[in-house]
Design an enzyme around this catalytic site. Structure first.
Site, PDB file in Angstrom:
ATOM      1  N   ASP A  38       2.407  -8.570  10.547  1.00  0.00           N
ATOM      2  CA  ASP A  38       2.695  -7.603   9.503  1.00  0.00           C
ATOM      3  C   ASP A  38       4.005  -6.910   9.860  1.00  0.00           C
ATOM      4  O   ASP A  38       4.159  -6.412  10.979  1.00  0.00           O
ATOM      5  CB  ASP A  38       1.549  -6.577   9.449  1.00  0.00           C
ATOM      6  CG  ASP A  38       1.209  -6.181   8.030  1.00  0.00           C
ATOM      7  OD1 ASP A  38       2.137  -5.821   7.288  1.00  0.00           O
ATOM      8  OD2 ASP A  38       0.017  -6.217   7.667  1.00  0.00           O
TER       9      ASP A  38
ATOM     10  N   ASP B 151       5.255  -5.536   4.443  1.00  0.00           N
ATOM     11  CA  ASP B 151       4.518  -4.377   3.969  1.00  0.00           C
ATOM     12  C   ASP B 151       5.380  -3.483   3.080  1.00  0.00           C
ATOM     13  O   ASP B 151       6.516  -3.159   3.440  1.00  0.00           O
ATOM     14  CB  ASP B 151       4.061  -3.570   5.194  1.00  0.00           C
ATOM     15  CG  ASP B 151       3.236  -2.358   4.831  1.00  0.00           C
ATOM     16  OD1 ASP B 151       2.066  -2.528   4.470  1.00  0.00           O
ATOM     17  OD2 ASP B 151       3.775  -1.230   4.890  1.00  0.00           O
TER      18      ASP B 151
ATOM     19  N   GLU C 122       4.626  -7.956  -0.055  1.00  0.00           N
ATOM     20  CA  GLU C 122       3.734  -7.047  -0.781  1.00  0.00           C
ATOM     21  C   GLU C 122       4.620  -6.316  -1.786  1.00  0.00           C
ATOM     22  O   GLU C 122       5.241  -5.308  -1.462  1.00  0.00           O
ATOM     23  CB  GLU C 122       3.058  -6.049   0.167  1.00  0.00           C
ATOM     24  CG  GLU C 122       2.004  -5.231  -0.565  1.00  0.00           C
ATOM     25  CD  GLU C 122       1.628  -3.917   0.124  1.00  0.00           C
ATOM     26  OE1 GLU C 122       0.525  -3.434  -0.114  1.00  0.00           O
ATOM     27  OE2 GLU C 122       2.446  -3.367   0.892  1.00  0.00           O
TER      28      GLU C 122
ATOM     29  N   HIS D   9      -7.140  -5.693   2.877  1.00  0.00           N
ATOM     30  CA  HIS D   9      -7.618  -4.474   3.548  1.00  0.00           C
ATOM     31  C   HIS D   9      -7.402  -3.213   2.703  1.00  0.00           C
ATOM     32  O   HIS D   9      -7.785  -2.128   3.127  1.00  0.00           O
ATOM     33  CB  HIS D   9      -6.896  -4.325   4.883  1.00  0.00           C
ATOM     34  CG  HIS D   9      -5.426  -4.087   4.704  1.00  0.00           C
ATOM     35  ND1 HIS D   9      -4.579  -5.037   4.165  1.00  0.00           N
ATOM     36  CD2 HIS D   9      -4.658  -3.005   4.938  1.00  0.00           C
ATOM     37  CE1 HIS D   9      -3.354  -4.545   4.094  1.00  0.00           C
ATOM     38  NE2 HIS D   9      -3.372  -3.309   4.560  1.00  0.00           N
ATOM     39  N   ASP D  10      -6.742  -3.347   1.560  1.00  0.00           N
ATOM     40  CA  ASP D  10      -6.526  -2.197   0.669  1.00  0.00           C
ATOM     41  C   ASP D  10      -7.390  -2.282  -0.587  1.00  0.00           C
ATOM     42  O   ASP D  10      -7.274  -1.428  -1.469  1.00  0.00           O
ATOM     43  CB  ASP D  10      -5.058  -2.142   0.205  1.00  0.00           C
ATOM     44  CG  ASP D  10      -4.088  -1.900   1.346  1.00  0.00           C
ATOM     45  OD1 ASP D  10      -4.474  -1.232   2.327  1.00  0.00           O
ATOM     46  OD2 ASP D  10      -2.943  -2.375   1.257  1.00  0.00           O
TER      47      ASP D  10
HETATM   48  C1  GLC Z   1       0.731  -1.228   2.540  1.00  0.00           C
HETATM   49  C2  GLC Z   1      -0.477  -1.518   3.388  1.00  0.00           C
HETATM   50  C3  GLC Z   1      -1.353  -0.303   3.416  1.00  0.00           C
HETATM   51  C4  GLC Z   1      -0.564   0.826   4.019  1.00  0.00           C
HETATM   52  C5  GLC Z   1       0.758   1.046   3.297  1.00  0.00           C
HETATM   53  C6  GLC Z   1       1.669   1.907   4.094  1.00  0.00           C
HETATM   54  O1  GLC Z   1       0.398  -1.005   1.222  1.00  0.00           O
HETATM   55  O2  GLC Z   1      -1.139  -2.649   2.907  1.00  0.00           O
HETATM   56  O3  GLC Z   1      -2.535  -0.530   4.137  1.00  0.00           O
HETATM   57  O4  GLC Z   1      -1.328   2.009   3.969  1.00  0.00           O
HETATM   58  O5  GLC Z   1       1.439  -0.164   3.071  1.00  0.00           O
HETATM   59  O6  GLC Z   1       2.161   1.205   5.211  1.00  0.00           O
END
Ligand code: GLC
Ligand code: CA
Length: 556
Positions: A98, A199, A256, A328-329
Site C-alpha cells: 500500500d 491510497d 484508489e 477494508h473500507d
Molecule cells: C484510503 C484507505 C483508508 C484510509 C484513507 C486515508 O481511503 O483505504 O482506509 O483511511 O485512505 O489514508
C-alpha cells in the site's frame, strides 16, 4: 498479441492486523501471513495486496505512516518481509504494498521537523497557511470530520490534512517531496515487490486557490472531496511516479481513485494511463445522497446493476478495471448487497459469480471467500474506526435517534471488514492464541474456513472454481481478455452479461436471478454449463427457469 503480465491474475487483499497472529499478542503479523501462503495459493489468487505494515501510530490503522522504510514491530521485522517476498515468489505470487503518500503521520520525522522549524526545509514538505479571521484558512471539512486545518501551537499557522489531524498532507508541489517519494518507491520495487495499491491518490493535487467550497453541512463546511474534481493537473505528479518508478520496474499499480468523472478513467487507467488499473467504486456508492452515511437511500437492485454495467461499458476495451465487492473500507458483501435474510449460499455465490467474471481483475478481500458477514457492534463504543465514530455523531446531530444512528453505522462501518479472519470454530476463531485486538465476529462457529471446507456446498470451493475457470486456457481469451456486453436488461431481478471472444465468435453468458422465487428466461442457443451454484438447470421449451439467486455461467 501480448498482454501485460498482471492481466490474467486474481488479487487478494490482506488486512494484516486481522489476518493471522503468529505470536499470541492478538495482532495479525507477517509470519502469520507466511503461514497462510499455501492456503492462498490453493485458493487461486496470485497478487497479494497488503494493507500498510509500515511503522505507524495506528490512528488510522496504519494509513498514517511514520517511516516509509520500515516494518512496524507489531507486524514483524524487515527480515520477515523479505522472507514473505521470497516465499510468495516461490509460489508464483506477487506482493503489492500500500502506497500512502498523500499524507504521512504527524509522528513522521518530516512533520516533526516542520513543526520545529516552519521556515526550514521540512516546513515546505507540508501545506502551512495563515488562518483567516481567527479561524482556519477555509471551510473545507476533512474526510473524518472537523476542519482540514489544524493550528500549529503559538502561531496563526495551520497545517492541512485531508483525513485525520494526525495525517498531515504532503506538499506534492515541492519537487523535493516528489524526489523523496520516488526514491522510496524504487527502494521497495528493487527489493522485489511487484507493485503498489495507491491510497487516496486522487487527493494529491489540491485546489491551490484554497477558496471556500459550497457548504454541504449545517455548520457551513464543505467536504474536501468536493474540491477535487477541479484539480485536472494531477497528471504531472502521477506521470513522474510512472516514468521514474513504475514503468522501469514493469510494476502493477492499482489506483484508489474516487470521484473522477467517468470520462477521465481513460486518463488514469488507459493503455498510456498513470496506472495499470483502477478500482471501480461506482456501484459501492449507489444510493449515496450526501456526504453522510445516514443520507443513503435504501438499496436499489436495478440502480446497482446499472452502475456496474455503466462502469464496464465505459471502460470498454481500453481500461482494465479492478472489480471489488469488499475491502477494508467497505461492509461485508453478503450483508450489504443482499436483502436481509438472503445471505444464503446461493446469494453469496451469486455475488461471486457476477463479480469474478466481469472484465478486469477480481480483488477478493480476506474472509470474503468464506462469506464473512458484518460484525456485531452492540454499542457505539464498540467501533474502533474513527470515521465510524464521526458518522455516528453526524447522524445524531442530524436528529436521528441513537438506535437509528447505530443501525446506519452497523450497515456502513469500515469496522465490519476489520474483525479477525475466521479460520476455525475454536477459541477466537483460530486467529490468535492470545486476546484479539478487535473482537471476533460472534458468528465464527458457523462461519470459518474449517467449517466451510467441511460443507458439501463450500463457498470457498465455489470461489476456487470461478478463479480456475477464469484461468482455464479454454476460456481465458473470453473471460480475461474478451469484451463485455449487458444482457437481459429488461428482465426484472436479472443480472446478466455476455463476455465475448476477441475473435472466435464464442460467447459466455453470466446469468443470475437476483431475487426470491423463480425467474424465467428465454434461451434457445445450445450451451455448455461452466458453472452453476444450484447444481442443476431446469430448461423447458426454450426457457430457462432459475431458482432464487441461481447463477449460471454458460458457454454459447
Ligand atoms: C484510503 C484507505 C483508508 C484510509 C484513507 C486515508 O481511503 O483505504 O482506509 O483511511 O485512505 O489514508
Ligand atoms: Ca502478532
Amino acid at each position: 498479441m501480448t498482454h501485460p503480465w498482471w492481466q490474467n491474475k486474481a488479487a487478494y487483499q490482506i488486512y494484516p492486523k486481522s489476518f493471522c497472529d503468529s505470536n499470541g499478542d492478538g495482532i495479525g503479523d507477517i509470519p502469520g501471513i507466511l503461514s497462510k501462503l499455501d492456503y492462498l495459493q490453493d485458493l487461486g489468487v496470485d497478487i497479494l495486496w497488503l494493507s500498510p505494515v509500515y511503522p505507524s501510530p495506528m490512528v488510522d490503522q496504519g494509513y498514517d505512516i511514520s517511516d516509509y522504510y520500515g516494518i512496524d514491530p507489531c507486524f514483524g521485522t524487515m527480515e520477515d518481509m523479505d522472507t514473505l517476498i521470497r516465499e510468495a515468489k516461490r509460489r508464483n505470487m506477487h506482493l503489492v504494498m500500500d502506497l500512502v503518500v498523500n499524507h504521512c503521520s504527524d509522528q513522521h520525522p518530516w512533520f516533526q521537523a516542520a513543526v520545529q522549524n516552519r521556515e526550514g526545509k521540512y516546513g515546505h514538505y507540508f501545506y502551512l497557511k495563515e488562518g483567516r479571521n481567527g479561524g482556519p484558512p477555509n471551510n473545507w471539512r476533512a474526510e473524518f470530520g472537523g476542519s482540514c486545518w489544524t493550528p500549529l501551537p503559538g502561531s496563526n499557522l495551520y497545517y492541512f490534512h485531508t483525513f485525520a489531524k494526525e495525517q498531515p498532507d504532503l506538499n506534492w508541489e515541492n519537487p523535493e517531496v516528489r524526489r523523496e517519494i520516488c526514491g522510496m518507491v524504487n527502494w521497495w520495487l528493487d527489493k522485489g515487490i511487484s507493485g503498489f495499491r495507491l491510497d487516496a491518490i486522487i487527493n494529491l493535487k489540491k485546489d491551490l486557490s484554497w477558496r471556500d467550497g459550497p457548504a454541504d453541512s449545517p455548520d457551513g463546511t464543505c467536504a474536501v472531496s468536493k474540491m477535487l474534481p477541479q484539480t485536472t493537473k494531477i497528471g504531472a505528479f502521477l506521470n513522474q511516479l510512472k516514468r521514474e518508478c513504475f514503468f522501469p520496474h514493469d510494476a502493477f499499480t492499482v489506483g484508489e481513485v474516487f470521484s473522477i468523472a467517468q470520462d477521465r478513467i481513460f486518463e488514469f487507467g488507459g493503455p498510456s494511463g498513470y496506472f495499470s488499473t483502477l478500482f471501480d467504486f461506482g456501484h459501492c456508492t449507489v444510493g449515496r445522497a450526501g456526504p453522510y452515511w445516514h443520507q443513503y437511500k435504501s438499496f436499489d437492485f436495478q440502480a446497482w446493476r446499472d452502475a456496474v454495467f455503466q462502469s464496464q461499458q465505459n471502460a470498454g476495451d481500453h481500461v482494465f478495471l479492478s472489480n471489488i465487492l469488499e475491502n477494508h473500507d467497505q461492509p461485508r458483501c453478503p450483508s450489504f448487497f443482499l436483502p436481509e435474510g438472503d445471505d444464503s449460499y446461493e446469494g453469496i455465490t451469486a455475488l461471486a459469480t457476477l463479480f469474478l467474471l466481469l472484465r478486469g481483475i477480481p480483488f477478493i478481500y480476506q474472509g470474503q471467500e468464506i462469506g464473512m458477514r458484518n460484525g456485531a457492534f452492540p454499542t457505539a463504543d464498540d467501533f474502533e474506526d474513527l470515521s465510524t465514530r464521526e458518522q455516528y455523531h453526524a447522524a445524531l446531530r442530524a436528529g436521528l435517534t441513537p438506535q437509528a444512528a447505530m443501525a446506519v453505522c452497523r450497515r456502513h462501518s469500515r469496522d465490519n471488514a476489520r474483525t479477525p479472519m475466521q479460520w476455525t470454530g475454536g477459541k477466537h476463531a483460530g486467529f490468535t492464541s492470545g486476546v484479539p485486538w478487535f473482537p471476533v465476529n460472534p458468528n465464527y462457529q458457523e462461519i470459518n474456513v474449517e467449517a466451510d471446507a467441511a460443507r458439501s456446498r463450500s463457498v470457498r470451493e465455489y470461489y476456487k472454481r470461478l478463479l480456475s475457470l477464469r484461468k482455464d486456457p479454454a476460456w481465458e481469451n473470453i473471460l480475461v481478455y474478451g469484451g463485455f456486453q449487458p444482457a437481459f436488461c429488461e428482465e426484472e431481478n436479472i443480472f446478466a452479461y455476455y463476455r465475448t471472444g476477441e475473435s472466435s465468435g464464442k460467447r459466455v453468458l453470466v446469468l443470475c436471478h437476483y431475487g426470491r422465487g423463480m425467474a424465467d428466461i428465454p434461451l434457445t442457443d445450445p450451451f455448455l454449463v461452466l458453472a452453476d451454484n444450484c447444481g442443476g438447470l431446469d430448461i423447458q421449451a426454450g426457457r430457462l427457469r432459475l431458482k432464487a439467486y441461481q447463477a449460471v455461467v454458460l458457454a454459447l
